[in-house]
Design an enzyme around this catalytic site. Structure first.
Site, PDB file in Angstrom:
ATOM      1  N   LYS A  63       0.824  -1.188   0.000  1.00  0.00           N
ATOM      2  CA  LYS A  63       0.000   0.000   0.000  1.00  0.00           C
ATOM      3  C   LYS A  63       0.864   1.246   0.000  1.00  0.00           C
ATOM      4  CE  LYS A  63      -3.097  -2.406   3.169  1.00  0.00           C
ATOM      5  NZ  LYS A  63      -3.516  -2.478   4.593  1.00  0.00           N
ATOM      6  N   GLY A  64       2.146   1.058   0.322  1.00  0.00           N
ATOM      7  CA  GLY A  64       3.023   2.191   0.577  1.00  0.00           C
ATOM      8  C   GLY A  64       3.131   3.197  -0.556  1.00  0.00           C
ATOM      9  N   GLU A 119       7.653   3.050  -6.282  1.00  0.00           N
ATOM     10  CA  GLU A 119       7.797   2.563  -4.901  1.00  0.00           C
ATOM     11  C   GLU A 119       7.954   3.721  -3.927  1.00  0.00           C
ATOM     12  OE1 GLU A 119       7.369   0.512  -2.776  1.00  0.00           O
ATOM     13  OE2 GLU A 119       8.333  -1.420  -3.036  1.00  0.00           O
ATOM     14  N   ASP A 120       7.561   3.472  -2.698  1.00  0.00           N
ATOM     15  CA  ASP A 120       7.754   4.459  -1.641  1.00  0.00           C
ATOM     16  C   ASP A 120       9.210   4.474  -1.179  1.00  0.00           C
ATOM     17  OD1 ASP A 120       7.551   1.874  -0.657  1.00  0.00           O
ATOM     18  OD2 ASP A 120       6.095   2.341   0.903  1.00  0.00           O
ATOM     19  N   ASP A 145      14.760  -0.144   0.933  1.00  0.00           N
ATOM     20  CA  ASP A 145      15.478  -0.337   2.189  1.00  0.00           C
ATOM     21  C   ASP A 145      16.622  -1.314   1.895  1.00  0.00           C
ATOM     22  OD1 ASP A 145      16.077  -1.335   4.887  1.00  0.00           O
ATOM     23  OD2 ASP A 145      14.317  -0.227   5.519  1.00  0.00           O
ATOM     24  N   LYS A 172      17.372   4.158   1.318  1.00  0.00           N
ATOM     25  CA  LYS A 172      18.291   4.129   2.468  1.00  0.00           C
ATOM     26  C   LYS A 172      19.589   3.480   2.011  1.00  0.00           C
ATOM     27  CE  LYS A 172      14.713   3.316   6.003  1.00  0.00           C
ATOM     28  NZ  LYS A 172      14.226   2.304   6.982  1.00  0.00           N
ATOM     29  N   VAL A 222      11.168   5.176   9.062  1.00  0.00           N
ATOM     30  CA  VAL A 222      10.420   6.393   8.754  1.00  0.00           C
ATOM     31  C   VAL A 222       8.953   6.073   8.439  1.00  0.00           C
ATOM     32  CG1 VAL A 222      12.436   7.678   7.953  1.00  0.00           C
ATOM     33  CG2 VAL A 222      11.118   6.317   6.317  1.00  0.00           C
ATOM     34  N   ASP A 227       3.903   3.207   6.705  1.00  0.00           N
ATOM     35  CA  ASP A 227       3.180   3.002   7.955  1.00  0.00           C
ATOM     36  C   ASP A 227       4.032   2.387   9.054  1.00  0.00           C
ATOM     37  OD1 ASP A 227       3.314   0.347   6.664  1.00  0.00           O
ATOM     38  OD2 ASP A 227       2.047  -0.256   8.340  1.00  0.00           O
ATOM     39  N   ARG A 254       0.157   6.470   7.517  1.00  0.00           N
ATOM     40  CA  ARG A 254       0.211   6.516   6.051  1.00  0.00           C
ATOM     41  C   ARG A 254      -0.310   7.851   5.529  1.00  0.00           C
ATOM     42  NH1 ARG A 254       1.348   1.393   4.006  1.00  0.00           N
ATOM     43  NH2 ARG A 254       0.455  -0.393   5.092  1.00  0.00           N
TER      44      ARG A 254
HETATM   45  P1  XMP Z   1      13.214  -3.870   1.347  1.00  0.00           P
HETATM   46  O1  XMP Z   1      14.075  -4.073   2.582  1.00  0.00           O
HETATM   47  O2  XMP Z   1      12.843  -5.174   0.721  1.00  0.00           O
HETATM   48  O3  XMP Z   1      11.914  -3.211   1.978  1.00  0.00           O
HETATM   49  O4  XMP Z   1      13.853  -2.881   0.382  1.00  0.00           O
HETATM   50  C1  XMP Z   1      10.851  -2.910   1.205  1.00  0.00           C
HETATM   51  C2  XMP Z   1       9.608  -2.603   1.975  1.00  0.00           C
HETATM   52  O5  XMP Z   1       9.778  -2.547   3.399  1.00  0.00           O
HETATM   53  C3  XMP Z   1       9.019  -1.480   3.935  1.00  0.00           C
HETATM   54  N1  XMP Z   1       9.910  -0.529   4.623  1.00  0.00           N
HETATM   55  C4  XMP Z   1       9.532   0.478   5.417  1.00  0.00           C
HETATM   56  N2  XMP Z   1       8.299   0.876   5.810  1.00  0.00           N
HETATM   57  N3  XMP Z   1       9.285   2.624   7.079  1.00  0.00           N
HETATM   58  C5  XMP Z   1       8.187   1.956   6.644  1.00  0.00           C
HETATM   59  O6  XMP Z   1       7.087   2.352   7.000  1.00  0.00           O
HETATM   60  C6  XMP Z   1      10.548   2.281   6.750  1.00  0.00           C
HETATM   61  O7  XMP Z   1      11.497   2.937   7.182  1.00  0.00           O
HETATM   62  C7  XMP Z   1      10.669   1.145   5.861  1.00  0.00           C
HETATM   63  N4  XMP Z   1      11.737   0.538   5.331  1.00  0.00           N
HETATM   64  C8  XMP Z   1      11.240  -0.493   4.563  1.00  0.00           C
HETATM   65  C9  XMP Z   1       8.332  -0.844   2.759  1.00  0.00           C
HETATM   66  O8  XMP Z   1       7.041  -1.374   2.617  1.00  0.00           O
HETATM   67  C10 XMP Z   1       9.154  -1.238   1.572  1.00  0.00           C
HETATM   68  O9  XMP Z   1       8.437  -1.289   0.359  1.00  0.00           O
HETATM   69 MG    MG Z   2       6.338  -0.718  -0.054  1.00  0.00          MG
END
Ligand code: XMP
Ligand code: MG
Length: 183
Positions: A47-48, A103-104, A107, A135, A157, A163, A169
């Site tokens: 949903k991000g 994408e939001d 990570d 990140k 974050v 979320d 959100r």
């Molecule tokens: P990866 O580690 O696979 O992560 O790149 C992807 C998904 O993890 C969630 N994500 C976060 N959600 N704050 C959030 O609310 C954060 O700091 C965060 N870091 C990762 C997110 O859904 C992302 O698509």
């Molecule tokens: Mg996401």
């Protein structure tokens, strides 16, 4: 809501609504010129990515198609495992399409690395990634991302689609979640 409405829950405000709006406009100009004469398919990851999708799509001065996908990472806890399950697949056929994943946040990069490989196998004419946040210090795999809004510190974050336990959100900005909320 504004960061000030949940000020006690945030240890810092990283990005204001205004900063995000300006950055999306700047990136949208690049997307317009890179896809001139084409009709790209924007693929949002639920949903991000809903806020980024809504703002990017409306900022673009060109026709685009919108589609959404929902995925979940298998594995324990909050760490992304890289093993991904499709909860909702796309409606669109990707063959021959110019696909832009929206994408939001990136990570570890594991989710996107998996998604890129999965969508690539469906025969798109091109496949690129647009992410509002990244990140760099959390990267476990290198993912080639064509459009990045902001590189941010390796902290959890929330806001602008992101979320914690489905909350925040609808925050009109991005903030660092205060440790007392999750510990
Ligand atoms: P990866 O580690 O696979 O992560 O790149 C992807 C998904 O993890 C969630 N994500 C976060 N959600 N704050 C959030 O609310 C954060 O700091 C965060 N870091 C990762 C997110 O859904 C992302 O698509
Ligand atoms: Mg996401």
């Amino acid at each position: 809501m504004q960061p000030s409405d949940v000020a006690d829950d945030l240890s810092a405000t990283l990005l204001s609504e205004q900063q995000i709006r300006e950055k999306i406009a700047e990136l949208a100009r690049r997307v317009e010129s890179d896809y001139a004469g084409e009709r790209p398919l924007l693929v949002g990851v639920l949903k991000g990515a809903v806020m980024v999708m809504a703002d990017l799509a409306r900022e673009l001065k060109m026709h685009v198609d919108l589609d959404f996908m929902a995925v979940s990472s298998y594995g324990l806890g909050t760490e992304s495992s890289g093993v991904v399950r499709i909860l909702k697949d796309l409606d669109a056929d990707l063959s021959g399409r110019h696909v832009l994943i929206v994408e939001d946040i990136i990570d570890s990069g594991l989710t996107l690395a998996w998604l890129r490989a999965n969508l690539e196998s469906r025969g798109p004419a091109s496949l690129e990634i647009f992410a509002l946040l990244r990140k760099p210090d959390a990267a476990k795999v290198n993912v080639d991302v064509k459009y990045v809004g902001f590189d941010i510190p390796n902290e959890f974050v929330v806001g602008y689609g992101l979320d914690y336990a489905e909350q925040y959100r609808n925050l009109r900005g991005v903030g660092v979640l205060a440790p007392h909320i999750y510990s």
